[in-house]
Design a protein around this motif. Structure first.
Motif, PDB file in Angstrom:
ATOM      1  N   HIS A 193       0.836  -1.209   0.000  1.00  0.00           N
ATOM      2  CA  HIS A 193       0.000   0.000   0.000  1.00  0.00           C
ATOM      3  C   HIS A 193       0.869   1.257   0.000  1.00  0.00           C
ATOM      4  O   HIS A 193       0.568   2.235  -0.703  1.00  0.00           O
ATOM      5  CB  HIS A 193      -0.912  -0.001   1.230  1.00  0.00           C
ATOM      6  CG  HIS A 193      -2.216  -0.721   1.016  1.00  0.00           C
ATOM      7  ND1 HIS A 193      -3.244  -0.198   0.275  1.00  0.00           N
ATOM      8  CD2 HIS A 193      -2.643  -1.940   1.446  1.00  0.00           C
ATOM      9  CE1 HIS A 193      -4.264  -1.049   0.259  1.00  0.00           C
ATOM     10  NE2 HIS A 193      -3.910  -2.114   0.967  1.00  0.00           N
ATOM     11  N   THR A 209      -7.018   1.061   3.816  1.00  0.00           N
ATOM     12  CA  THR A 209      -8.176   0.850   4.699  1.00  0.00           C
ATOM     13  C   THR A 209      -7.775  -0.140   5.790  1.00  0.00           C
ATOM     14  O   THR A 209      -7.487  -1.296   5.486  1.00  0.00           O
ATOM     15  CB  THR A 209      -9.375   0.290   3.915  1.00  0.00           C
ATOM     16  OG1 THR A 209      -9.728   1.205   2.868  1.00  0.00           O
ATOM     17  CG2 THR A 209     -10.571   0.085   4.836  1.00  0.00           C
ATOM     18  N   ASP A 211      -7.593  -3.043   8.178  1.00  0.00           N
ATOM     19  CA  ASP A 211      -8.382  -4.254   8.397  1.00  0.00           C
ATOM     20  C   ASP A 211      -7.556  -5.366   9.041  1.00  0.00           C
ATOM     21  O   ASP A 211      -7.967  -6.526   9.030  1.00  0.00           O
ATOM     22  CB  ASP A 211      -8.985  -4.754   7.074  1.00  0.00           C
ATOM     23  CG  ASP A 211      -7.910  -5.108   6.049  1.00  0.00           C
ATOM     24  OD1 ASP A 211      -6.722  -4.864   6.325  1.00  0.00           O
ATOM     25  OD2 ASP A 211      -8.265  -5.633   4.974  1.00  0.00           O
ATOM     26  N   GLU A 221      -1.737   0.627  10.649  1.00  0.00           N
ATOM     27  CA  GLU A 221      -2.509   0.943   9.447  1.00  0.00           C
ATOM     28  C   GLU A 221      -3.364   2.187   9.655  1.00  0.00           C
ATOM     29  O   GLU A 221      -3.523   3.005   8.743  1.00  0.00           O
ATOM     30  CB  GLU A 221      -3.380  -0.247   9.065  1.00  0.00           C
ATOM     31  CG  GLU A 221      -2.607  -1.444   8.543  1.00  0.00           C
ATOM     32  CD  GLU A 221      -3.510  -2.615   8.172  1.00  0.00           C
ATOM     33  OE1 GLU A 221      -3.011  -3.548   7.534  1.00  0.00           O
ATOM     34  OE2 GLU A 221      -4.706  -2.583   8.533  1.00  0.00           O
ATOM     35  N   THR A 222      -3.932   2.333  10.853  1.00  0.00           N
ATOM     36  CA  THR A 222      -4.732   3.526  11.139  1.00  0.00           C
ATOM     37  C   THR A 222      -3.882   4.782  11.091  1.00  0.00           C
ATOM     38  O   THR A 222      -4.290   5.806  10.526  1.00  0.00           O
ATOM     39  CB  THR A 222      -5.400   3.382  12.514  1.00  0.00           C
ATOM     40  OG1 THR A 222      -6.209   2.191  12.550  1.00  0.00           O
ATOM     41  CG2 THR A 222      -6.278   4.583  12.818  1.00  0.00           C
ATOM     42  N   GLN A 225      -3.066   5.499   7.491  1.00  0.00           N
ATOM     43  CA  GLN A 225      -4.221   6.077   6.801  1.00  0.00           C
ATOM     44  C   GLN A 225      -4.358   7.568   7.122  1.00  0.00           C
ATOM     45  O   GLN A 225      -4.595   8.389   6.234  1.00  0.00           O
ATOM     46  CB  GLN A 225      -5.493   5.334   7.205  1.00  0.00           C
ATOM     47  CG  GLN A 225      -6.749   5.837   6.517  1.00  0.00           C
ATOM     48  CD  GLN A 225      -8.011   5.248   7.140  1.00  0.00           C
ATOM     49  OE1 GLN A 225      -8.169   5.250   8.358  1.00  0.00           O
ATOM     50  NE2 GLN A 225      -8.894   4.734   6.305  1.00  0.00           N
ATOM     51  N   LYS A 229      -4.043  10.563   4.375  1.00  0.00           N
ATOM     52  CA  LYS A 229      -5.102  11.542   4.158  1.00  0.00           C
ATOM     53  C   LYS A 229      -4.570  12.967   4.296  1.00  0.00           C
ATOM     54  O   LYS A 229      -4.912  13.854   3.507  1.00  0.00           O
ATOM     55  CB  LYS A 229      -6.250  11.307   5.140  1.00  0.00           C
ATOM     56  CG  LYS A 229      -7.085  10.069   4.845  1.00  0.00           C
ATOM     57  CD  LYS A 229      -8.222   9.928   5.841  1.00  0.00           C
ATOM     58  CE  LYS A 229      -9.104   8.735   5.513  1.00  0.00           C
ATOM     59  NZ  LYS A 229     -10.217   8.574   6.485  1.00  0.00           N
TER      60      LYS A 229
END
Length: 474
Positions: A193, A209, A211, A221-222, A225, A229
């Motif tokens: 990613h 995303t 998961d 991952e959060t 992300q 953004k």
């Protein structure tokens, strides 16, 4: 399995730790094996001696030798009823080198004796004393050689190491597979990613995303992300700002040409026969001159040629009077906004006059427009003073105050605007201009009773940077 990967090194460390753990238990295991071996020789010797104790007749020499050979000893001594009796005997190949009493051997002593047996390569004769099985006497004593014991101990150690190695390899393989499935596969997904996002960071479809099932990976991952953004939003904003900058540069270029023509005609107004026109002409010329300078500064900023402040000493009260006069004329409703000044008439400061005019004009205009937006009368007050280290200028109003969102991003371009239709550039530009003087622009308060800003400019110009960090005004 490559050793320069996480799973490879994880498996290698697992094998090393298992072998190291086995080495720690090897010595106690060898000591226990030695004691078991000697106990078995004592039991065999006791069983062999029963053949003689079961009959009153003496045994044949060849039968006695066979019994001792099967027991693996040279002779057997029993103590029963406080009588020491040589039950079985045969020639001893050498003197007795050591005596071991198994009845009171401790753990440390057993390990020490096991190491001594393992490290000595010569075949010695030793005496072993122990308690008979089923309390068949007070003690039993045998003599035996150490070579068979040492060979048995070496064989046991090798078998133990082989089993340990097999166990470590199996454990490492299982952990390698588990690490691949549970850790490395999700990590590779995050890496893929990140690589896809790096190729096109402005494409929001490449934002990950979260998961992952593992808590740590899900948190990673959060965080990724959130960062993606923010970066994507910043890139889009910078792209829009770059496009806006190109447009502003073009407009400023054309506007400069128009204002230059207007400046020529304004100069001729000074020769007018009307005295009111002659008095107003210098102010008009000064305003057009500032506009031309502003356009030139904007063009220079677009070329990344930010000019340093041009410092000079000037009377601050006169500059504030010009700002108040200009803003009073620009008011939408005459008399709705009252301007009050509290500047000592003799106060002289050292700064860039045009840049400070732009800062004060911006603050005064914001204050006036905030009051006009309420539809009620109000006042704008400009005060100034000095102390030993700096000059200060305060601009306050009786407007409605700034919204909380505007206060949070007050000095950031395109985000700190409080007025509907505003760009949010004014305060950002003003703050940059003040920083170019080595000072700072601060919001003192903002509530229902109004807002107040403070400009602080150091008296010691040594703090002034070599190149001012300025932004164009608009």
């Amino acid at each position: 399995m490559r050793l320069n990967t996480i799973s490879g090194r994880f498996a290698l460390l697992t094998m090393m730790f298992v072998i190291l753990a086995e080495l720690f238990i090897l010595l106690p295991s060898l000591a226990a094996f030695r004691l078991d071996y000697l106990d078995s020789r004592l039991e065999r010797a006791q069983i062999a001696s029963l053949a003689l104790l079961a009959t009153d007749e003496s045994l044949a020499a060849d039968l006695e030798a066979e019994l001792l050979r099967n027991a693996g000893v040279f002779n057997v001594v029993l103590r029963r009823n406080d009588i020491r009796q040589l039950v079985l005997s045969s020639p001893i190949p050498g003197p007795v080198a050591a005596t071991y009493d198994l009845r009171d051997d401790g753990v440390v002593q057993s390990i020490d004796d096991a190491l001594a047996t393992l490290l000595r390569r010569d075949n010695r004769v030793i005496r072993v004393i122990g308690a008979p099985v089923n309390q068949a006497g007070q003690l039993i004593e045998i003599t035996m050689e150490t070579a068979p014991l040492r060979e048995a101990m070496i064989d046991y150690a090798l078998r133990l190491l082989v089993v340990s190695a097999a166990f470590s390899i199996l454990t490492a393989a299982l952990l390698f597979i588990a690490a691949q499935r549970l850790i490395l596969v999700p990590i590779r997904r995050v890496i893929s990613h990140m690589s896809a996002y790096a190729r096109a960071p402005e494409d929001a479809r490449h934002i990950i995303t979260p998961d992952a099932r593992l808590v740590e990976l899900h948190e990673a991952e959060t965080a990724l992300q959130s960062m993606q953004k923010t970066v994507t939003s910043s890139l889009k904003q910078k792209e829009r700002m770059a496009q806006l900058g190109q447009a502003v540069a073009k407009i400023s270029h054309d506007l400069r040409n128009i204002l230059t023509t207007a400046q020529i005609f304004a100069d001729r107004l000074e020769d007018s026969a009307d005295p009111k026109v002659r008095r107003a002409a210098p102010k008009l010329v000064n305003s057009i001159t500032r506009a031309v300078n502003l356009c030139e500064t904007t063009l220079a900023f677009g070329k990344a040629e930010e000019p340093s402040p041009t410092l000079s000493r000037f009377n601050l009260a006169k500059l504030v009077a010009e700002v108040v006069e200009a803003e009073s004329l620009a008011g939408e409703a005459a008399g709705a906004v009252e301007f009050l000044t509290d500047v000592p008439p003799s106060l002289t400061i050292r700064a860039d006059r045009d840049q400070l005019y732009r800062v004060l004009s911006n603050l005064a205009r914001n204050a006036r427009q905030a009051i006009e937006g309420t539809g009620r009368p109000g006042t704008v007050e400009i005060g100034a003073g000095e102390n030993d280290s700096e000059w200060w200028i305060r601009v306050g109003d009786t407007g409605p105050g700034l919204p909380s969102k505007a206060r949070e991003y007050l000095f950031q371009p395109f985000t700190g605007g409080a007025r509907k239709g505003g760009t949010g550039l004014g305060l950002s530009i003003a703050a940059d201009l003040v920083r170019g003087h080595g000072g700072r622009l601060e919001l003192i308060r903002s509530d229902e009773e109004g807002s107040q800003f403070c400009i602080l400019i150091p008296r010691d110009m040594a703090v002034l940077p070599l190149r001012a960090e300025l932004a164009p005004t608009g």
